[in-house]
Motif scaffolding. Structure first.
Motif, mmCIF file in Angstrom:
data_model
loop_
_atom_site.group_PDB
_atom_site.id
_atom_site.type_symbol
_atom_site.label_atom_id
_atom_site.label_comp_id
_atom_site.label_asym_id
_atom_site.label_seq_id
_atom_site.Cartn_x
_atom_site.Cartn_y
_atom_site.Cartn_z
ATOM 1 N N GLU A 203 -14.508 21.828 -111.214
ATOM 2 C CA GLU A 203 -13.314 21.397 -111.932
ATOM 3 C C GLU A 203 -12.972 22.393 -113.034
ATOM 4 O O GLU A 203 -13.851 22.884 -113.747
ATOM 5 C CB GLU A 203 -13.519 20.006 -112.535
ATOM 6 C CG GLU A 203 -13.507 18.900 -111.505
ATOM 7 C CD GLU A 203 -13.404 17.516 -112.130
ATOM 8 O OE1 GLU A 203 -13.177 17.440 -113.359
ATOM 9 O OE2 GLU A 203 -13.555 16.532 -111.386
ATOM 10 N N ARG A 204 -11.696 22.706 -113.123
ATOM 11 C CA ARG A 204 -11.161 23.555 -114.179
ATOM 12 C C ARG A 204 -9.888 22.914 -114.701
ATOM 13 O O ARG A 204 -8.955 22.687 -113.933
ATOM 14 C CB ARG A 204 -10.842 24.958 -113.641
ATOM 15 C CG ARG A 204 -12.054 25.825 -113.343
ATOM 16 C CD ARG A 204 -12.759 26.213 -114.650
ATOM 17 N NE ARG A 204 -13.917 27.054 -114.417
ATOM 18 C CZ ARG A 204 -13.877 28.376 -114.335
ATOM 19 N NH1 ARG A 204 -12.731 29.009 -114.447
ATOM 20 N NH2 ARG A 204 -14.986 29.060 -114.151
ATOM 21 N N ASP A 205 -9.850 22.632 -115.996
ATOM 22 C CA ASP A 205 -8.651 22.055 -116.619
ATOM 23 C C ASP A 205 -8.159 20.837 -115.844
ATOM 24 O O ASP A 205 -6.970 20.691 -115.553
ATOM 25 C CB ASP A 205 -7.537 23.106 -116.712
ATOM 26 C CG ASP A 205 -7.936 24.294 -117.570
ATOM 27 O OD1 ASP A 205 -8.655 24.090 -118.569
ATOM 28 O OD2 ASP A 205 -7.553 25.431 -117.221
ATOM 29 N N ASP A 241 -5.870 28.452 -100.331
ATOM 30 C CA ASP A 241 -4.993 28.876 -101.419
ATOM 31 C C ASP A 241 -5.403 30.244 -101.947
ATOM 32 O O ASP A 241 -4.635 30.899 -102.649
ATOM 33 C CB ASP A 241 -5.038 27.852 -102.558
ATOM 34 C CG ASP A 241 -4.460 26.513 -102.118
ATOM 35 O OD1 ASP A 241 -3.236 26.445 -101.906
ATOM 36 O OD2 ASP A 241 -5.233 25.556 -101.974
ATOM 37 N N ALA A 242 -6.614 30.664 -101.609
ATOM 38 C CA ALA A 242 -7.105 32.005 -101.931
ATOM 39 C C ALA A 242 -8.322 32.263 -101.055
ATOM 40 O O ALA A 242 -8.978 31.328 -100.604
ATOM 41 C CB ALA A 242 -7.472 32.142 -103.409
ATOM 42 N N VAL A 243 -8.594 33.535 -100.792
ATOM 43 C CA VAL A 243 -9.774 33.927 -100.027
ATOM 44 C C VAL A 243 -10.622 34.846 -100.888
ATOM 45 O O VAL A 243 -10.124 35.843 -101.437
ATOM 46 C CB VAL A 243 -9.396 34.645 -98.712
ATOM 47 C CG1 VAL A 243 -10.656 35.129 -97.997
ATOM 48 C CG2 VAL A 243 -8.588 33.715 -97.812
ATOM 49 N N ASN A 302 -21.362 38.891 -113.864
ATOM 50 C CA ASN A 302 -19.937 38.783 -113.525
ATOM 51 C C ASN A 302 -19.606 37.604 -112.608
ATOM 52 O O ASN A 302 -18.483 37.529 -112.099
ATOM 53 C CB ASN A 302 -19.424 40.073 -112.882
ATOM 54 C CG ASN A 302 -19.270 41.201 -113.881
ATOM 55 O OD1 ASN A 302 -19.123 40.966 -115.073
ATOM 56 N ND2 ASN A 302 -19.326 42.428 -113.401
ATOM 57 N N VAL A 303 -20.514 36.683 -112.410
ATOM 58 C CA VAL A 303 -20.211 35.545 -111.546
ATOM 59 C C VAL A 303 -19.070 34.708 -112.124
ATOM 60 O O VAL A 303 -18.121 34.338 -111.416
ATOM 61 C CB VAL A 303 -21.462 34.669 -111.322
ATOM 62 C CG1 VAL A 303 -21.087 33.352 -110.630
ATOM 63 C CG2 VAL A 303 -22.485 35.418 -110.483
ATOM 64 N N ASP A 304 -19.123 34.433 -113.409
ATOM 65 C CA ASP A 304 -18.066 33.642 -114.038
ATOM 66 C C ASP A 304 -16.734 34.364 -114.002
ATOM 67 O O ASP A 304 -15.675 33.749 -113.803
ATOM 68 C CB ASP A 304 -18.445 33.306 -115.483
ATOM 69 C CG ASP A 304 -19.590 32.297 -115.572
ATOM 70 O OD1 ASP A 304 -19.818 31.579 -114.572
ATOM 71 O OD2 ASP A 304 -20.254 32.249 -116.627
ATOM 72 N N GLU A 305 -16.775 35.690 -114.179
ATOM 73 C CA GLU A 305 -15.544 36.468 -114.153
ATOM 74 C C GLU A 305 -14.895 36.421 -112.767
ATOM 75 O O GLU A 305 -13.673 36.317 -112.635
ATOM 76 C CB GLU A 305 -15.822 37.916 -114.550
ATOM 77 C CG GLU A 305 -16.140 38.125 -116.032
ATOM 78 C CD GLU A 305 -17.574 37.750 -116.409
ATOM 79 O OE1 GLU A 305 -17.929 37.869 -117.586
ATOM 80 O OE2 GLU A 305 -18.340 37.326 -115.487
ATOM 81 N N VAL A 306 -15.736 36.508 -111.743
ATOM 82 C CA VAL A 306 -15.217 36.432 -110.376
ATOM 83 C C VAL A 306 -14.609 35.056 -110.122
ATOM 84 O O VAL A 306 -13.525 34.931 -109.534
ATOM 85 C CB VAL A 306 -16.328 36.739 -109.357
ATOM 86 C CG1 VAL A 306 -15.902 36.335 -107.947
ATOM 87 C CG2 VAL A 306 -16.678 38.219 -109.404
ATOM 88 N N LEU A 307 -15.282 34.029 -110.572
ATOM 89 C CA LEU A 307 -14.770 32.683 -110.377
ATOM 90 C C LEU A 307 -13.433 32.515 -111.091
ATOM 91 O O LEU A 307 -12.479 31.960 -110.531
ATOM 92 C CB LEU A 307 -15.779 31.655 -110.886
ATOM 93 C CG LEU A 307 -15.409 30.193 -110.664
ATOM 94 C CD1 LEU A 307 -15.235 29.897 -109.177
ATOM 95 C CD2 LEU A 307 -16.473 29.282 -111.266
ATOM 96 N N VAL A 310 -10.702 34.376 -109.030
ATOM 97 C CA VAL A 310 -10.250 33.796 -107.764
ATOM 98 C C VAL A 310 -9.497 32.498 -108.001
ATOM 99 O O VAL A 310 -8.541 32.178 -107.283
ATOM 100 C CB VAL A 310 -11.433 33.594 -106.796
ATOM 101 C CG1 VAL A 310 -12.316 32.425 -107.204
ATOM 102 C CG2 VAL A 310 -10.938 33.425 -105.370
ATOM 103 N N VAL A 311 -9.877 31.744 -109.048
ATOM 104 C CA VAL A 311 -9.093 30.566 -109.414
ATOM 105 C C VAL A 311 -7.712 31.002 -109.894
ATOM 106 O O VAL A 311 -6.685 30.420 -109.504
ATOM 107 C CB VAL A 311 -9.819 29.738 -110.497
ATOM 108 C CG1 VAL A 311 -8.882 28.698 -111.096
ATOM 109 C CG2 VAL A 311 -11.051 29.069 -109.912
ATOM 110 N N GLY A 312 -7.686 32.064 -110.690
ATOM 111 C CA GLY A 312 -6.397 32.579 -111.152
ATOM 112 C C GLY A 312 -5.556 33.149 -110.037
ATOM 113 O O GLY A 312 -4.325 33.098 -110.076
#
Length: 325
Positions: A203-205, A241-243, A302-307, A310-312
């Motif tokens: 979950e994000r926002d 919605d994204a790959v 960089n795991v959080d950055e990748v996440l 891809v959400v963005g």
């Protein structure tokens, strides 16, 4: 029926012999409670109603295929063949109406008959009921098999954002999903492959995202997929919605880097409407590849950055390479 799992609540489909046994045994009990012509009419109505109602319920328990989300509809078509299923349901619906018509016809004839003739008419009606039900025996079996297959479809929700995690085996897809989601590698059956589907959620926002790994489908070139698997990939194009495409530049996954990038390009062609983010995993071993991001699931780098990326990416248009947006 919920769109989140449109086939989950489908009841067990009875076989033809089960329907006939149920109808005739209950009819016999109903007949013992009365006598003469009334007993015969009661048996006729009981058996006819049970057969007609049960076959109608088989049909009406199924959702309208045209009203399903494209993902679920194509998935169902890949698994069981929607046109075949529609025809089988139509045959059972015909049988339900036919039994109902026979019941009404024989009931009218019984009312004008004496007790002995009513008994003969009831036996004739039962024989004709059996003929009708046995005529759709194969359809009932096929519907039951379709029900059993479709009930195992994963609870993937077309109304929630979905990130498809792709790449060759052993590049770290499942490890990534495990690390970033709260489902800890929830496993669901995937009927059109011999492997499993990995689904995680985060979950994000206040928005719930689905991360989906599809072993057996998106981890090999298109030419190696059979017809059913190609249709399953088509279903996924409606969902994604994204790959997130993971590569292993170190080659430890067992596949050459060129082959990995060819697979990525193949998926870009397939998923034209969404962003495809290329991430080099195992960056602690090698970064010798042109990628949007570099990370190491093992070390957490960089795991959080990748996440976040891809959400963005879900909000981005896919008309430019990701790094140019």
């Amino acid at each position: 029926m919920s769109e989140t799992a449109p086939f989950e609540g489908l009841p067990t489909t009875p076989r033809a012999d089960e329907l006939l046994d149920k109808a005739f045994s209950r009819a016999a009990r109903a007949g013992r409670a009365k006598s003469g012509k009334e007993a015969q009419e009661s048996m006729l109505l009981t058996a006819g109603n049970i057969l007609s109602d049960n076959m109608r319920n088989v049909v009406t328990s199924w959702p309208d295929m045209d009203a399903l989300a494209p993902f679920h509809r194509e998935l169902a078509d890949a698994v069981v063949g929607v046109d075949d299923l529609r025809q089988q349901l139509s045959e059972v619906n015909w049988a339900s109406r036919q039994v109902g018509d026979l019941r009404k016809d024989y009931q009218g004839r019984m009312r004008r008959a004496d007790a002995e003739t009513a008994k003969k008419l009831r036996k004739q009606a039962f024989a004709r009921f059996a003929d009708v039900v046995e005529e759709v025996e194969g359809d009932l079996l096929a519907i039951g098999e379709a029900r059993d297959e479709l009930r195992t479809l994963p609870d993937i929700r077309p109304d929630e954002p979905a990130i498809v995690v792709a790449g060759y085996p052993n590049v770290g897809k499942t490890s990534f999903i495990n690390r970033v989601t709260n489902a800890r590698n929830e496993i669901a059956s995937y009927p059109f492959t011999t492997t499993e589907l990995h689904v995680g959620h985060l979950e994000r926002d206040y928005v719930r995202y689905q991360l989906i790994d599809t072993p057996g489908l998106l981890d090999r070139p298109a030419e190696e997929r059979n017809d059913i698997e190609r249709q399953a990939v088509s279903a996924l194009t409606h969902l994604a919605d994204a790959v997130l495409f993971l590569v292993d530049a170190s080659g430890e996954c067992g596949y050459p880097l060129d082959a990995q990038l060819d697979l990525r390009d193949d998926l870009r062609d397939r998923f034209r409407e969404v962003s495809v983010v290329t991430v080099c995993n195992k960056s602690d071993r090698s970064v010798d590849v042109d990628a949007d991001f570099f990370m190491s699931v093992e070390t957490g780098e960089n795991v959080d950055e990748v996440l976040d990326a891809v959400v963005g990416a879900i909000d981005h248009e896919p008309d430019l390479p990701f790094e140019e947006r």
